[in-house]
Motif scaffolding. Structure first.
Motif, short mmCIF file in Angstrom:
data_model
loop_
_atom_site.label_atom_id
_atom_site.label_comp_id
_atom_site.label_asym_id
_atom_site.label_seq_id
_atom_site.Cartn_x
_atom_site.Cartn_y
_atom_site.Cartn_z
N PHE A 231 -6.02 3.34 -7.14
CA PHE A 231 -5.29 3.74 -8.50
C PHE A 231 -4.84 4.99 -7.74
O PHE A 231 -5.60 6.01 -7.42
N ILE A 232 -3.47 5.50 -7.86
CA ILE A 232 -2.70 6.67 -7.22
C ILE A 232 -1.86 7.04 -8.40
O ILE A 232 -1.31 6.17 -9.26
N GLY A 233 -1.99 8.32 -8.88
CA GLY A 233 -1.38 9.02 -9.65
C GLY A 233 -1.71 10.32 -9.80
O GLY A 233 -2.35 10.91 -9.35
N PRO A 256 -3.72 -2.76 -10.48
CA PRO A 256 -3.30 -1.78 -9.34
C PRO A 256 -3.17 -2.60 -7.88
O PRO A 256 -3.77 -3.72 -7.99
N PRO A 257 -2.57 -2.27 -6.90
CA PRO A 257 -2.68 -2.86 -5.59
C PRO A 257 -3.89 -2.84 -5.17
O PRO A 257 -4.86 -2.11 -5.19
N PHE A 258 -4.42 -4.20 -4.32
CA PHE A 258 -5.72 -4.38 -3.98
C PHE A 258 -5.46 -5.21 -2.80
O PHE A 258 -4.52 -5.88 -2.43
N ARG A 259 -6.46 -5.27 -1.81
CA ARG A 259 -6.68 -6.04 -0.64
C ARG A 259 -8.04 -6.80 -0.88
O ARG A 259 -9.02 -6.40 -1.46
N GLY A 300 0.91 10.61 2.08
CA GLY A 300 2.25 10.42 2.03
C GLY A 300 3.10 9.24 1.69
O GLY A 300 4.08 9.43 1.29
N ARG A 301 2.13 8.17 1.60
CA ARG A 301 2.83 7.02 1.23
C ARG A 301 2.69 6.85 -0.12
O ARG A 301 1.60 7.31 -0.79
N PRO A 302 3.71 6.33 -0.94
CA PRO A 302 3.73 6.19 -2.28
C PRO A 302 2.82 5.14 -3.15
O PRO A 302 2.30 5.51 -4.00
N ASP A 303 2.81 3.99 -2.48
CA ASP A 303 2.02 2.94 -2.98
C ASP A 303 0.65 2.43 -2.57
O ASP A 303 -0.20 2.12 -3.29
N SER A 304 0.48 3.02 -1.62
CA SER A 304 -0.94 2.63 -0.65
C SER A 304 -1.16 3.68 0.26
O SER A 304 -0.56 4.22 0.81
#
Length: 973
Positions: A231-233, A256-259, A300-304
């Motif tokens: 969860f990033i924001g 949210p993105p997940f592995r 610095g990465r926006p999504d992960s």
């Protein structure tokens, strides 16, 4: 070039000292002696804590040097590791069969959460003994807690995240304030935020980590048994800006993105590595069913945030269905897995197991393992024992790993303080770059190593990489010590040879024009580099020889200018007849010695410009050193040559005020040869005093006589005070000039008369001009007609002298009358003096009994006294005391002598034999007492001390003697 290399090797062999362990002379392959002086300490050192628990250990947590463990089902043991001998036991106060499921301790070590398997949660603060239940949390089996590192304090946790076995994520906040019966509860709020799902529905939240990155973005990483969510924001503005509601609100509409990994242990655990306690984590490791997913965190990465991800798969005999790992902790370069009977450490760089630490069966099975981020210590426990791992110098061999991976920058970073290791890394990097044909980079690395110099040089020579060889030589030159002068000379010479050879090969090739210019710029940068200035200056002679052998005149001048060898630059311009360029160099650098050396050459070709440069130099030049150049130049006698010499000499005399005799003598010689009209003006300007002129008078006289300048000779005679010679020579030129000379000896009337007689004789006998002779008689009052008459011939009639004779007779008559008048005045003056003397004999003064001394104010008649015509009266001793300070030194000495003689002469008794003896003694030649008193009166009583000159002379004398001023000043304080 090979000979230069051999010389360099020889010089190194002579300068190096062979030490044990060095493989060769010259530059050693390794300047370091590797000797293991003490046993290498392992990275992970296990220590069993001397502790025997009263009951079995069910849970253990450590943070900020605070250790908490649950014993049995109802006892909590808290230990401040800084005061380990003061343990604190807290009873949980449970009457039911509820057991401790998990414990969570925040980063400050102040807030402890105890999750029970009965879905209850207890809260204990470090500063309080009371165990407080959290009513709002009841009904939730807590599996994980994400602490707030940014806002957590000793009294409050700030907003935190709580993960439950039902897959829910709650936001809560705890306060340590202890209220009364109706006071506030410690759980300020407890509200749901999100639910984590797997394929089968909600899944337990096994791990939670909440933090903020360096860019200000907040992130939450949560794991279930098979998935890792991100969860990033950024925090939203408003009342709840400090909480996590806004962060999770962005993922309400989309997951949210997940592995995800297929296998499952039934649980998972997430570990982070944080360099500092309150900084953002740098790396992660997730223990799950398929192995360990580990990597770095890139904010610095926006999504992960996950980067450089790798999966370490469980080896055979480990994992689901076999011996599953129970816990994981992450250090800087390792993650450690806890199994039931051992601990295994895996290097995150290579994925290799570097440690297998088996535990004895007597301690029981291992239960859990945690890390104290504040100290870096690792803690593991069984039900009956506690162990601590110390992590020491974990990065000691990391450089080898990075070196094997060809990651040279990181390898150098981790061995920066170990020169031997750094040398190995640089050598390996240099070899790698050489194989990759990156020769310049290879040369830079080789120059930093202790590898054999000759091997590296030959390596580049064989590869025909002269540019890289030059780079290597330059960097080796920059690293030399000041004492290594021989090596520096050889290196600078070799570099110069390389550049010159390359420039010679490229010159004249139109297609290589840009490359030629680039090489030339590099060569000039090398010659003008401040780092190489000292070495270049030391070997400047050999470099000039190389430049000359290659015929590179342009760089020869350039190098000479850099070395400030302006003599060589000027000589080069003069050899190529570029005289104006040579003079420009002289004028720009204003070195007097160079002017002295090259002026004889330049003045023959550009005299006017050179004299202008001399004048501009002003007093910095010594004109005496330039006279030889002027003499050689002006020997031709041409008007232009003499005029330039005169121009500079006049500047020296008139502007600089030179008083050197040689300069004035040379200027005289120039005037005598080239400008006779200026000669007399110069002599007259110099003055008529022999002590004030700056030229040699005898030299000037001889010079003027040789060139026939009679008026100038006359002037020199006048300065020498040779008036007879001056008049004799002036009579050959002009009678008026002779008259001027005759009047010069004003104080010697006899000589003046003699000189005028010479003029009169010349006028009468040579010119036979009676009128002019009479004019001479009128011009000099010392001459009379009778002095001049013998010069006239016998046939001259008296008519010519009538007026002169009459004037002479009148003068004699007037003189006789003056003498008679003076005699009459003298007779009258003598009669007046006689009359005044008669009057003075009869003058007297009256002293009354009440009269007092003008100095001491005591009655006058008590002691001998003096009475003056002005009316002042003094005692004799008072007058003597008043007069003495104003007398000159010699009179004071005379006064003391008279007083001494008077004291030695007793006063005579009237009519006694002693008086007769005294008179006889006086008659015999010694001064009488009366004579001594008369002399004393003449000194002391010649005039009144208050009315005479003595008082006038003392008008500027201070009232207080300067030598006694300080004493007088202190007496008034």
């Amino acid at each position: 070039m090979a000979s230069i290399l051999d010389e360099y090797e020889d010089s190194l062999s002579r300068s190096a000292v062979l030490q044990p362990g060095c493989p060769s002379v010259g530059i050693p392959h390794s300047g370091y002696v590797n000797a293991q002086l003490e046993k290498e300490v392992p990275i992970f050192t296990k220590q069993r804590i001397d502790f025997n628990p009263s009951d079995r250990i069910t849970n253990l947590v450590v943070s900020c040097n605070q250790l908490c463990m649950s014993l049995g089902k109802d006892t909590l043991l808290r230990i401040d590791l800084g005061k380990a001998n003061e343990p604190n036991h807290v009873e949980l106060g449970r009457k039911d069969d509820a057991k401790v499921h998990k414990m969570f301790l925040d980063h400050t070590g102040c807030h402890l959460l105890i999750a029970l398997n009965s879905t209850e949660v207890l809260y204990v603060n470090r500063n309080l003994q009371k165990v407080r239940p959290l009513a709002r949390w009841k009904g939730q089996l807590v599996e994980s807690v994400g602490w707030n590192k940014a806002m957590g304090t000793e009294s409050s946790t700030g907003p935190i995240l709580v993960g439950t076995a039902q897959g829910q994520i709650f936001e809560a906040e705890l306060s340590a304030s202890e209220g009364g019966l109706f006071g506030p509860a410690p759980d300020l709020y407890f509200r749901p935020l999100y639910v984590l799902n797997e394929e089968g529905g909600p899944a337990p939240v096994c791990s939670l980590e909440a933090d903020r990155g360096p860019d200000g973005r907040g992130f939450v990483i949560a794991t279930t048994r098979q998935r890792l969510f991100q969860f990033i924001g950024r925090a939203t503005e408003g009342a709840e800006a400090q909480g996590y509601a806004g962060l999770f609100a962005a993922y309400v509409d989309h997951p949210p993105p997940f592995r995800e990994f297929p296998s499952s242990l039934g649980y998972s655990e997430l570990a982070f590595y944080t360099p500092k306690l309150r900084s953002a984590p740098r790396a992660f490791a997730w223990m799950m069913g398929d192995g360990v997913l580990y990597g770095a965190l890139d904010f610095g990465r926006p999504d992960s945030l996950l980067s450089e991800e790798r999966v370490w798969e469980y080896p055979e005999g480990m994992g689901p269905g076999a011996s599953p790992p129970l816990a994981i902790v992450l250090t800087q370069f390792h993650f450690l897995l806890l199994l039931a009977d051992r601990v295994e450490a895996v290097c995150t760089l290579t994925g290799q197991v570097v440690l297998r630490d088996h535990f004895l069966e007597k301690f029981g099975a291992l239960r859990h393992m945690v890390k104290d981020s504040s100290t870096g210590h690792l803690w593991a426990h069984t039900e009956r024992a506690v162990f601590r791992y110390h992590v020491q110098r974990e990065a000691r061999d990391v450089w080898r790993t990075y070196l094997d991976m060809n990651r040279f920058d990181l390898a150098k970073e981790y061995c920066r303080e170990r020169p031997d290791c750094l040398d190995t890394v640089l050598a390996r990097e240099a070899d790698f770059c050489f194989r990759q044909r990156r020769y310049l980079e290879s040369a830079r690395c080789y120059a930093l190593t202790q590898s054999y110099f000759e091997e590296i040089a030959l390596k580049f020579l064989e590869a025909r990489q002269e540019e890289a060889l030059a780079e290597f030589l330059q960097r080796k030159l920059a690293s030399l010590k000041p004492a290594e002068r021989t090596q520096a000379t050889l290196l600078t010479t070799w570099l110069t040879e390389l550049y010159l050879s390359r420039l010679g090969a490229l010159q004249g090739d139109p297609e290589a024009l840009n490359l030629y210019r680039e090489t030339r710029d590099h060569f000039r940068a090398f010659l003008s580099s401040p780092r190489h200035k000292e070495w270049l200056f030391t070997s400047r002679a050999s470099i000039h020889e190389l430049l000359a052998s290659h015929g590179d005149a342009e760089h020869m001048v350039y190098f000479a200018v850099i070395m400030q060898d302006y003599e060589r630059v000027v000589a080069y311009h003069c050899q190529h007849e570029a005289y104006e360029e040579a003079l420009a160099v002289l004028a720009r650098h204003r070195d007097p010695q160079l002017f002295y050396k090259f002026s004889p050459v330049l003045i023959r070709h550009i005299p006017r410009q050179l004299v202008d440069a001399w004048i501009e130099m002003g007093s910095r030049l010594d004109a005496r050193h330039l006279i030889p150049a002027l003499v050689n130049y002006s020997q031709g006698g041409e008007a232009q040559q003499v005029s330039q010499a005169i121009r500079y000499m006049e500047f020296c005399v008139n502007v600089l005020g030179e008083t050197e005799q040689a300069i004035h003598n040379y200027l005289l010689s120039l005037y005598a040869r080239g400008q006779p009209a200026s000669l007399l003006a110069y002599l007259e300007q110099a003055g008529a005093s022999a002590h004030r002129v700056h030229y040699d008078l005898k030299y000037a006289l001889r010079l003027c006589a040789e060139h026939g300048h009679h008026r100038a000779c006359v002037h020199v005679y006048k300065v020498l005070e040779l008036y007879e010679e001056a008049v004799d020579l002036a009579l050959q030129v002009d009678v008026d000039l002779a008259k001027q000379c005759a009047d010069l000896p004003e104080e010697d009337e006899e000589l003046r008369k003699k000189l005028w007689l010479k003029i009169a004789r010349h006028v009468v006998q040579e010119e036979e001009d009676v009128q002019t002779a009479m004019a001479c008689l009128a011009s000099c009052p010392l001459l009379k007609i009778e002095d001049v008459l013998p010069f006239f011939p016998d046939f001259v009639t008296i008519d010519h002298f009538k007026e002169a004779i009459c004037s002479s007779l009148k003068a004699y008559n007037h003189h006789i009358q003056e003498l008679q008048r003076e005699m009459e005045e003298a007779t009258a003056s003598a009669q007046r003096i006689r009359r005044d003397l008669q009057e003075l004999r009869g003058r007297y003064g009256t002293v009354e009994p009440q009269d007092k001394c003008a100095t001491c104010d005591f009655p006058l008649l008590n002691r001998p006294f003096y009475l003056f015509l002005c009316g002042h009266m003094f005692h004799a001793d008072c007058l003597l005391q008043a007069v003495r300070p104003g007398l000159p030194a010699y009179k004071q000495a005379r006064l003391e002598e008279l007083q001494r003689k008077l004291g030695a002469t007793p006063p005579p008794t009237k009519g006694s034999a002693r008086a007769k003896e005294a008179e006889g003694g006086a008659a015999a030649g010694g001064p009488s007492r009366e004579q001594l008193k008369a002399d004393l009166d003449e000194l002391v009583a010649a005039e009144c001390v208050y009315c005479g000159e003595l008082m006038i002379r003392s008008i500027d004398r201070p009232f207080i003697d300067p030598q006694q001023y300080e004493q007088e000043h202190l007496s008034w304080l």
